[in-house]
Design an enzyme around this catalytic site. Sequence first.
Site, short mmCIF file in Angstrom:
data_model
loop_
_atom_site.label_atom_id
_atom_site.label_comp_id
_atom_site.label_asym_id
_atom_site.label_seq_id
_atom_site.Cartn_x
_atom_site.Cartn_y
_atom_site.Cartn_z
N SER A 138 52.59 40.37 41.48
CA SER A 138 51.31 40.19 42.15
C SER A 138 51.13 41.11 43.33
O SER A 138 52.09 41.41 44.05
CB SER A 138 51.20 38.73 42.63
OG SER A 138 50.06 38.55 43.45
N TYR B 251 44.79 43.53 43.16
CA TYR B 251 43.54 43.05 43.76
C TYR B 251 42.87 44.23 44.44
O TYR B 251 43.52 44.94 45.22
CB TYR B 251 43.80 41.97 44.81
CG TYR B 251 43.97 40.57 44.28
CD1 TYR B 251 42.93 39.93 43.60
CD2 TYR B 251 45.15 39.87 44.50
CE1 TYR B 251 43.09 38.63 43.14
CE2 TYR B 251 45.30 38.56 44.03
CZ TYR B 251 44.26 37.95 43.35
OH TYR B 251 44.41 36.68 42.90
N THR C 37 42.82 41.80 38.58
CA THR C 37 42.22 40.46 38.60
C THR C 37 40.81 40.55 39.14
O THR C 37 40.59 41.03 40.25
CB THR C 37 43.06 39.51 39.46
OG1 THR C 37 44.38 39.45 38.91
CG2 THR C 37 42.45 38.12 39.48
N LYS D 240 41.92 40.97 34.18
CA LYS D 240 42.30 39.56 34.08
C LYS D 240 41.17 38.69 34.62
O LYS D 240 40.73 38.87 35.76
CB LYS D 240 43.57 39.30 34.89
CG LYS D 240 44.00 37.83 34.93
CD LYS D 240 45.41 37.66 35.47
CE LYS D 240 45.82 36.21 35.55
NZ LYS D 240 45.15 35.48 36.65
N HIS E 256 41.75 31.58 35.61
CA HIS E 256 42.53 31.59 36.86
C HIS E 256 43.17 30.23 37.10
O HIS E 256 43.23 29.74 38.24
CB HIS E 256 41.64 32.00 38.03
CG HIS E 256 42.40 32.75 39.11
ND1 HIS E 256 42.19 34.08 39.40
CD2 HIS E 256 43.38 32.36 39.95
CE1 HIS E 256 42.99 34.45 40.39
NE2 HIS E 256 43.73 33.43 40.74
#
Lengths: 384, 384, 384, 384
Positions: A130, A164, A190, A258, A282
């Site tokens: 992440s 992100y 995402t 995503k 999510h």
Amino acid sequence: MSGDGPAGDDREDAAPRPPLTAIPPHFRALADYERQAPAHLAGEVWRHIESGAGPERSLAANRAQFDRYRLVPRMLSDLRGGSTAVTLFGQRHAAPILLAPVAYHRLAHPQGEIATMNAATALDTTMVVSTLSSFTLEDIAATARAAAAELGRAACPPLWFQLYFQPDRAHTLELVRRAEAAGYGLLMVTVDASVKHSTFTLPPGVEAANLRAMPRIAHQADPIGGNILFGTALMDAAPTWDDIDWLRSQTRLPLVLKGLLSAEDARRALDHGIDGIVVSNHGGRVLDGLVDPLDALPAMADAVGDRMPLLLDSGVRQGTDILKALALGAKAVLVGRPQLHALAVAGLPGVAHMLHILRAELELAMAQTGRPSPRAVDRTILSA
Amino acid sequence: MSGDGPAGDDREDAAPRPPLTAIPPHFRALADYERQAPAHLAGEVWRHIESGAGPERSLAANRAQFDRYRLVPRMLSDLRGGSTAVTLFGQRHAAPILLAPVAYHRLAHPQGEIATMNAATALDTTMVVSTLSSFTLEDIAATARAAAAELGRAACPPLWFQLYFQPDRAHTLELVRRAEAAGYGLLMVTVDASVKHSTFTLPPGVEAANLRAMPRIAHQADPIGGNILFGTALMDAAPTWDDIDWLRSQTRLPLVLKGLLSAEDARRALDHGIDGIVVSNHGGRVLDGLVDPLDALPAMADAVGDRMPLLLDSGVRQGTDILKALALGAKAVLVGRPQLHALAVAGLPGVAHMLHILRAELELAMAQTGRPSPRAVDRTILSA
Amino acid sequence: MSGDGPAGDDREDAAPRPPLTAIPPHFRALADYERQAPAHLAGEVWRHIESGAGPERSLAANRAQFDRYRLVPRMLSDLRGGSTAVTLFGQRHAAPILLAPVAYHRLAHPQGEIATMNAATALDTTMVVSTLSSFTLEDIAATARAAAAELGRAACPPLWFQLYFQPDRAHTLELVRRAEAAGYGLLMVTVDASVKHSTFTLPPGVEAANLRAMPRIAHQADPIGGNILFGTALMDAAPTWDDIDWLRSQTRLPLVLKGLLSAEDARRALDHGIDGIVVSNHGGRVLDGLVDPLDALPAMADAVGDRMPLLLDSGVRQGTDILKALALGAKAVLVGRPQLHALAVAGLPGVAHMLHILRAELELAMAQTGRPSPRAVDRTILSA
Amino acid sequence: MSGDGPAGDDREDAAPRPPLTAIPPHFRALADYERQAPAHLAGEVWRHIESGAGPERSLAANRAQFDRYRLVPRMLSDLRGGSTAVTLFGQRHAAPILLAPVAYHRLAHPQGEIATMNAATALDTTMVVSTLSSFTLEDIAATARAAAAELGRAACPPLWFQLYFQPDRAHTLELVRRAEAAGYGLLMVTVDASVKHSTFTLPPGVEAANLRAMPRIAHQADPIGGNILFGTALMDAAPTWDDIDWLRSQTRLPLVLKGLLSAEDARRALDHGIDGIVVSNHGGRVLDGLVDPLDALPAMADAVGDRMPLLLDSGVRQGTDILKALALGAKAVLVGRPQLHALAVAGLPGVAHMLHILRAELELAMAQTGRPSPRAVDRTILSA
């Protein structure tokens, strides 16, 4: 979810227990880790991990969506030589199971993503790192390579990075370049959480290691009149298809979006040169009441055909869930919260055991439905 | 099921009570035995008997499947001369009710299968003897004949033997020959449990009496990497249609396959010279989330037509369940766990009473729907 | 239901309270009487009244069947001059609400059917007197006439008698002649309970007043082998269509069959000269899992058209239930257990209040759907 | 609901707490106010506010109706410049959210409608003032104007008045003239509650301020025989379409009918010159078991097309509910009970916060579904 605070808090917040040093012999399902995890986490961390948006109907639906389908067994098939291996974006994966990008593993365990990546590598599984990891993306990639070497393997499983968008494109690009340099072979962007702001406060010692030098948007709506979301900096900084085009122009890595749940967005992703999609709500954390990923999947699979693989995220907790997702058009699944449950309960061995359980359950389900490989799974395994 | 161990264990494991010496006068349904049984069994035995795979949705569905159908009564019919008798494979049965093969009756009662067979014979009911019986198949057959003689009957009900394939065909053949020699008139081959390994440990004094000299496969997956199911000895020893052909060539006894749930497998069974099928999900014990037997039944009945009888197993607990199974294409039903409930609670008389209740309920249901015989039961008794 | 005995008995059986001397001001629904009734009844009586057959799915379904339909309101209609009155078999009823035949009212109250009939007459409602009444049919008829006279009315509501066939036709005929002589204007023949035998024992002081001199069949199945229901005296004495023809030939009173649930039986009733049908599953007391009366109603209404009225019984507890039954083809409804609830809680005034509540709820529902009379109720009040 | 009285009362009626002086920081949803409200209200007031008719299936259905629809998100849309504003009857509203007419706000807070109107004005929201307000319609209108002036706004949000027909047309007309004189720009005529009489007794200090000099109908049915609803003064005074025509002839204000649920009534409203409809089941308070407003909405929207706007009332508790109502044909929604919850818990700031939450949730839902305005919301946001 509104139950985070005092009024919604029915249990005492005892000090969290340390991770177990051995896996309890009666642990046989991911549900065992989920049941045990609250004892190993601070109350507010447990609630942050588990909670979904609003009254959490999506959270519940993510589990119930799989129960709507029943499996048709096929007996007496010859399954010698069977295998769970799949190929995604030209890369081989030992099974159609990946660890979803999950923020801040140190919330669950002091070794955080380092422990998770060691376990994933041992089980020959890709962990999607992440943007909000609590160790740097470079340290985590190095961990994967070291673990593979120690196991005597030629290479670690494919390295994937979750991105992100940052308020400033320069910072976004910096993350991309760092991921490329660290050897990540795919970017998963995402796109469904950009206008949702969290009220959770990170405990001491946990931080977004990759973003140390980058500014974040502080969002505060005016409670009486004035702008709430429309017209605020948070909304204006949300990425659009233009930003996707820009990103596409900046990197040769495969790009996966995503958080899409409609055939229209899937087609649009194809038009914008995207390589794959993670069908996901999510984990029910952004907007309650969205269509179930498993319900959205067939129409999306029809829309993209063979032109890009779809992965399914949200709610996978057992082997038959994976088989159902494959039957409805997914090429693989991602597993989210169970990582943190296993990590909190038993650290590295816990995560390894969790992945082993899931894979064993998948193999049993394939055997009972007479399918020697993920490619052999089709809709005839589902009852009408 | 993962609740077998300490974490899932909410009740104290008091010492089990001995079987009752008299049937309580308020016992009127199989549910009464089920409710009372845990008091008469060691905790781990009770959990082993009751548990299903995974989160046990199939276990629950096996009961709920019957509730989806409602019965249409027919009043004022003339039912004098009515009877529940049916003919299966040329053999007469007093009612379309059989005792399913169930392993290790001594887990529930010291007299085990001897008590069960005495009760079954008294009620003129066939008990399918398991490969994993805790008395030998020869002793159990002898019990049936002795009980019939004592009751002054010309013969005991038809003797059926359930066969598990052994890793070595020689051992499988040995079981077949022993069953033939002991007078069993039919082989029921269970095909849905070959790649599922149990973690239950038999208590002292309970063993697989028929297999004393035969080796079993010890299955242990490597927890970190390596083979789990595909590529293991357990998987490689699982029977295939080739093994069915071999068995067919070795015996003239009628062969019935237990554990099929699809029309495709039913057609294939016909092609391989099989005589009948038990439509079953193994009581929800192998893979959770399979199609319900009652849902699978109509398409399977269409597929085989009059060429072979179908029997239904899994979830039958009352007379109307039997009537619904007959209406949807079954010729008879098998009853599993209730045998052990009744055996644990009240031994031989308990099993006899359980069978009496089921038959009485069936007769009442036939009377209320105006059907004087199982042959007269058709889909018009079910509401659309 | 198997919970009648000790094992199923979770609450203490305190001595029942005497009936209340005044209706509690907060009692506004039939559910209030049902909730209060157990305190005024011996435990075994309460369980006998409330229980249904088997696991009581029909009992629950009798309530749930009404919830499947929603009402479409119509506003601003002119309802001045509206009325609930209906005509059945040429007789005027103040509302499409009747008291169903219920055995042994003295189980609930010392004044039994005398109290109930007084209340029914006060509310201008027909009470169907049971063959198994605890006062004689003659005494109950006299009560109705006396109550009407005291209220200054020209006549009591229509008198109806419920008939159970007796093992000997001479005794059946004796009941018919007595009912005719006592002024009953209709016979309701219950046909769905002839092969169900009860294990309930009447307490001292409660008896079948009409049957004092008549023999009953003692049914006892042999627990080990032998006949259970088929081939027993109970089954052989069950009435058939031949008995209906015989009865038809013996009396000119309108004959209504109670307990049919299929269009086939409805057509057959027409063919046999029957005047009406009560669509009923006997309150879920005979066989669990029958089709819901409300589901069976439309096809039965189509089958008989205008040739005979259908009445609906089983589960009616509020005014909207009645409206839904009328919309689906019934001309009136019967209310069973609530009689005993109200009788036990508050005697005569309780039953009167219960009937008042039901009628008030019906009027409100008619007003909100814009219907000034039962004849004006049709399927357009139900949402599709 | 029958549980109002002693028998249905399980919790102790402690003295209600005063309103909070600050909004608890963990309050994030309307459900938080609902959970907290009982502590701030006398027991009988809380039950009066919350209760629905009968067994309250409509009350539950009002919430469940929204859960039948799932939202399809659209990602990466450009939402800069988005807004929630809508135009109704030529008047601009900041969002498609209005406060439904609710009687007697002083039941919840000493400042009653004055506090509510101050909060509504601060959030730029129309509050529909009830005929049964506990302050006069003139005082409440003046409050709106003063609050707007204090906030430096040119005008307050549109003023709407809810009208109950009075037994005497002269009194109805007096209310209309007063509303016109006080600056109300629309009349919402509630038509679904005219034959329902309440048994709730107002506590001291709370009265219908607008009706001080006007007589009300005292309704008391005769419990034994006699008229219940048909033929009573209450029924005879209920408004009909003739009364609507009369009202239409008396005022030029837009007229909106509140409480219709059928396409037939919607067409009839058009024929009678009505300007809009509130699709509502009166919060489940009048007749239990009515069709859900959300189910009725699409056919009503088809019936009226663009000729009049439809508003949805009953059950709205979160932003996604509003989005679903818009998608199915509503132009705005009304929120009822949450006003009193917030008012009781935290007075003026509570109501303001409640409105802020709802608006913020609506904006998040619009953003996640890629809709920059209410006009852009259509059925494609709902999964089939």
